[in-house]
Design a protein around this motif. Structure first.
Motif, PDB file in Angstrom:
ATOM      1  N   ALA A 194       6.940 -12.599  -3.534  1.00 24.75           N
ATOM      2  CA  ALA A 194       7.018 -12.371  -2.091  1.00 24.75           C
ATOM      3  C   ALA A 194       8.158 -11.408  -1.759  1.00 24.75           C
ATOM      4  CB  ALA A 194       7.208 -13.696  -1.353  1.00 24.75           C
ATOM      5  N   HIS A 195       9.233 -11.495  -2.503  1.00 26.63           N
ATOM      6  CA  HIS A 195      10.342 -10.554  -2.325  1.00 26.63           C
ATOM      7  C   HIS A 195       9.870  -9.124  -2.586  1.00 26.63           C
ATOM      8  CE1 HIS A 195      14.511  -8.967  -2.886  1.00 26.63           C
ATOM      9  NE2 HIS A 195      13.878  -8.182  -3.753  1.00 26.63           N
ATOM     10  N   GLU A 196       9.166  -8.931  -3.676  1.00 19.87           N
ATOM     11  CA  GLU A 196       8.684  -7.588  -3.997  1.00 19.87           C
ATOM     12  C   GLU A 196       7.650  -7.106  -2.981  1.00 19.87           C
ATOM     13  OE1 GLU A 196      10.159  -5.855  -6.109  1.00 19.87           O
ATOM     14  OE2 GLU A 196      11.346  -7.499  -6.944  1.00 19.87           O
ATOM     15  N   GLN A 197       6.799  -8.014  -2.510  1.00 16.06           N
ATOM     16  CA  GLN A 197       5.814  -7.637  -1.510  1.00 16.06           C
ATOM     17  C   GLN A 197       6.508  -7.212  -0.212  1.00 16.06           C
ATOM     18  OE1 GLN A 197       2.419  -7.392  -2.055  1.00 16.06           O
ATOM     19  NE2 GLN A 197       2.535  -6.350  -0.069  1.00 16.06           N
ATOM     20  N   ALA A 198       7.634  -7.827   0.089  1.00 19.75           N
ATOM     21  CA  ALA A 198       8.393  -7.441   1.281  1.00 19.75           C
ATOM     22  C   ALA A 198       8.903  -6.008   1.161  1.00 19.75           C
ATOM     23  CB  ALA A 198       9.560  -8.409   1.487  1.00 19.75           C
ATOM     24  N   HIS A 199       9.320  -5.606  -0.037  1.00 17.57           N
ATOM     25  CA  HIS A 199       9.718  -4.213  -0.253  1.00 17.57           C
ATOM     26  C   HIS A 199       8.561  -3.267   0.046  1.00 17.57           C
ATOM     27  CE1 HIS A 199      13.747  -4.624  -1.646  1.00 17.57           C
ATOM     28  NE2 HIS A 199      13.456  -5.245  -2.775  1.00 17.57           N
ATOM     29  N   LEU A 200       7.385  -3.610  -0.451  1.00 20.20           N
ATOM     30  CA  LEU A 200       6.232  -2.735  -0.274  1.00 20.20           C
ATOM     31  C   LEU A 200       5.789  -2.685   1.180  1.00 20.20           C
ATOM     32  CD1 LEU A 200       4.127  -3.771  -3.417  1.00 20.20           C
ATOM     33  CD2 LEU A 200       5.600  -1.756  -3.142  1.00 20.20           C
ATOM     34  N   ARG A 246      -0.274   4.037  -4.895  1.00 17.77           N
ATOM     35  CA  ARG A 246      -0.746   2.990  -5.810  1.00 17.77           C
ATOM     36  C   ARG A 246       0.337   1.912  -5.900  1.00 17.77           C
ATOM     37  NH1 ARG A 246      -2.868   5.134 -11.360  1.00 17.77           N
ATOM     38  NH2 ARG A 246      -3.779   3.028 -11.310  1.00 17.77           N
ATOM     39  N   ARG A 247       0.433   1.126  -4.869  1.00 28.27           N
ATOM     40  CA  ARG A 247       1.480   0.107  -4.816  1.00 28.27           C
ATOM     41  C   ARG A 247       1.194  -0.988  -5.830  1.00 28.27           C
ATOM     42  NH1 ARG A 247       2.441  -1.551   1.317  1.00 28.27           N
ATOM     43  NH2 ARG A 247       0.373  -2.462   1.015  1.00 28.27           N
ATOM     44  N   ARG A 248       2.206  -1.301  -6.610  1.00 27.52           N
ATOM     45  CA  ARG A 248       2.035  -2.304  -7.665  1.00 27.52           C
ATOM     46  C   ARG A 248       3.268  -3.168  -7.785  1.00 27.52           C
ATOM     47  NH1 ARG A 248      -0.492   1.137 -12.744  1.00 27.52           N
ATOM     48  NH2 ARG A 248      -2.616   1.357 -11.920  1.00 27.52           N
ATOM     49  N   ILE A 249       3.034  -4.420  -8.139  1.00 26.69           N
ATOM     50  CA  ILE A 249       4.108  -5.334  -8.513  1.00 26.69           C
ATOM     51  C   ILE A 249       3.962  -5.602 -10.002  1.00 26.69           C
ATOM     52  CG2 ILE A 249       5.110  -7.620  -8.192  1.00 26.69           C
ATOM     53  CD1 ILE A 249       4.088  -7.579  -5.339  1.00 26.69           C
ATOM     54  N   CYS A 308       8.697  -3.647  -8.251  1.00 29.69           N
ATOM     55  CA  CYS A 308       7.510  -3.082  -7.614  1.00 29.69           C
ATOM     56  C   CYS A 308       7.582  -1.562  -7.652  1.00 29.69           C
ATOM     57  CB  CYS A 308       7.357  -3.572  -6.167  1.00 29.69           C
ATOM     58  SG  CYS A 308       8.660  -3.014  -5.055  1.00 29.69           S
ATOM     59  N   LEU A 309       6.429  -0.942  -7.636  1.00 32.20           N
ATOM     60  CA  LEU A 309       6.308   0.502  -7.532  1.00 32.20           C
ATOM     61  C   LEU A 309       5.663   0.823  -6.186  1.00 32.20           C
ATOM     62  CD1 LEU A 309       5.077   1.804 -11.013  1.00 32.20           C
ATOM     63  CD2 LEU A 309       7.330   2.098  -9.972  1.00 32.20           C
ATOM     64  N   PRO A 310       6.396   1.414  -5.243  1.00 36.42           N
ATOM     65  CA  PRO A 310       5.809   1.748  -3.944  1.00 36.42           C
ATOM     66  C   PRO A 310       4.973   3.015  -4.035  1.00 36.42           C
ATOM     67  CG  PRO A 310       8.095   2.421  -4.028  1.00 36.42           C
ATOM     68  CD  PRO A 310       7.821   1.717  -5.333  1.00 36.42           C
ATOM     69  N   GLY A 311       4.481   3.449  -2.902  1.00 37.74           N
ATOM     70  CA  GLY A 311       3.665   4.651  -2.874  1.00 37.74           C
ATOM     71  C   GLY A 311       2.199   4.354  -2.655  1.00 37.74           C
ATOM     72  N   GLY A 321      13.787   3.692 -12.418  1.00 42.28           N
ATOM     73  CA  GLY A 321      14.442   4.418 -11.349  1.00 42.28           C
ATOM     74  C   GLY A 321      13.598   4.583 -10.105  1.00 42.28           C
ATOM     75  N   ALA A 322      12.283   4.653 -10.256  1.00 39.22           N
ATOM     76  CA  ALA A 322      11.400   4.859  -9.114  1.00 39.22           C
ATOM     77  C   ALA A 322      10.959   3.560  -8.475  1.00 39.22           C
ATOM     78  CB  ALA A 322      10.159   5.648  -9.555  1.00 39.22           C
ATOM     79  N   GLY A 323      11.390   2.433  -9.027  1.00 40.11           N
ATOM     80  CA  GLY A 323      10.938   1.148  -8.512  1.00 40.11           C
ATOM     81  C   GLY A 323      12.031   0.422  -7.756  1.00 40.11           C
TER      82      GLY A 323
END
Length: 298
Positions: free
Chosen positions: A173-179, A150-153, A145-148, A245-247
């Protein structure tokens, strides 16, 4: 014992001994979210103790009288009300600003990398049909995922083809939990502290453990609505994929330990124990004030 000596001893314990004790403990894997707070609390308390020690070195302790004014003076807080900057106020402010500046630099650097990567995704990725994610045409299975803003999985074609629906939804769902948890901010705080104090065990271990614990926290959030075996199997499939690196990727920490943890879960701590530990983590940064301003320092 003077306030400066007490603060130096506290900083040594927090910076060198506490990380070894916490790394050997087993409870952090049972309550990873609370453990992250403990690590960050230790980091903040280390900075607080250094800032207060710097104040006492610049302005040696004087005779203290009873009452709130003397307490504020002993802690160096009277300078907060001054319009001008004195040396006694400037030195501890600079000590505290150094790690804060490193954290800000990490956030700026990560934001720049995310914008670059997001611009590439705009060109090469496509929306995944029926899924809240983008698909990259790559055969190696990977999910991140890329937070921020423009959040994207993002997932690759390999992950889309190799993961059954149940496993795919579990890892999403794991990635959504990060966001949702804004884990990138906590990870940046640990990274910035480690860069501010290179070689310090608290920084090195804190950065490593925070990253691993955030992955476990995201695992725990995902298995609230998905089967543990599905997430464990998905982690094994996407283990070869790496996030930028940013994800934040589902394989961002040792996968074997996380799979073992998912398949053989330990009993979660009692809610009262979790609350007490969380409260302790929030209170740890205040301990330097008690050491230097409390009755024991008189």
């Amino acid at each position: 014992m003077s306030g400066t000596e007490a603060l130096a001893g506290f900083a040594l314990f927090v910076g060198f001994a506490a990380p070894a004790l916490l790394r050997r403990a087993r409870w952090p894997q049972r309550a990873p979210g609370v453990a992250v707070l403990v690590w960050l609390g230790l980091m903040l308390s280390f900075v607080t103790s250094l800032a207060l020690a710097a104040h006492h070195l610049v302005e040696p302790e004087k005779h203290r009288h009873a009452g709130l004014p003397s307490l504020l003076h002993a802690c160096g807080l009277t300078h907060l009300t001054d319009l001008g900057l004195s040396t006694a106020a400037l030195v501890p402010a600079l000590v505290a600003a150094w790690p804060l500046g490193r954290v800000a630099a990490v956030l700026v650097r990560a934001g720049r990398e995310r914008r670059r990567h997001s611009a590439v995704l705009d060109l090469v990725a496509r929306p995944a049909a029926g899924l809240p994610a983008l698909v990259l045409d790559h055969q190696v299975p990977a999910v991140y995922c890329l937070p921020g803003r423009r959040r994207r999985i993002v997932l690759t074609r390999g992950a889309l083809e190799q993961l059954p629906p149940a496993q795919l939804h579990a890892v999403l769902a794991h990635e959504q939990a990060h966001l949702t948890g804004r884990h990138h901010l906590l990870k940046a705080a640990a990274q910035g502290f480690a860069e501010a104090f290179p070689g310090l065990p608290l920084g090195t271990a804190g950065r490593e453990q925070t990253a691993a614990l955030l992955e476990m926290a995201a695992d725990d959030r995902a298995v609230r609505h998905h089967a543990r075996r599905d997430l464990a199997a998905a982690l094994g499939t996407v283990a070869a994929g790496l996030a930028p690196g940013a994800g934040l990727g589902a394989t961002g920490s040792p996968v074997v330990a996380r799979v073992r943890r998912l398949l053989s879960p330990a009993r979660a701590p009692h809610p009262l124990a979790r609350c007490a530990t969380g409260a302790l983590a929030l209170a740890v940064p205040l301990l330097p004030f008690l050491l230097t301003c409390g009755p024991a320092a008189n």
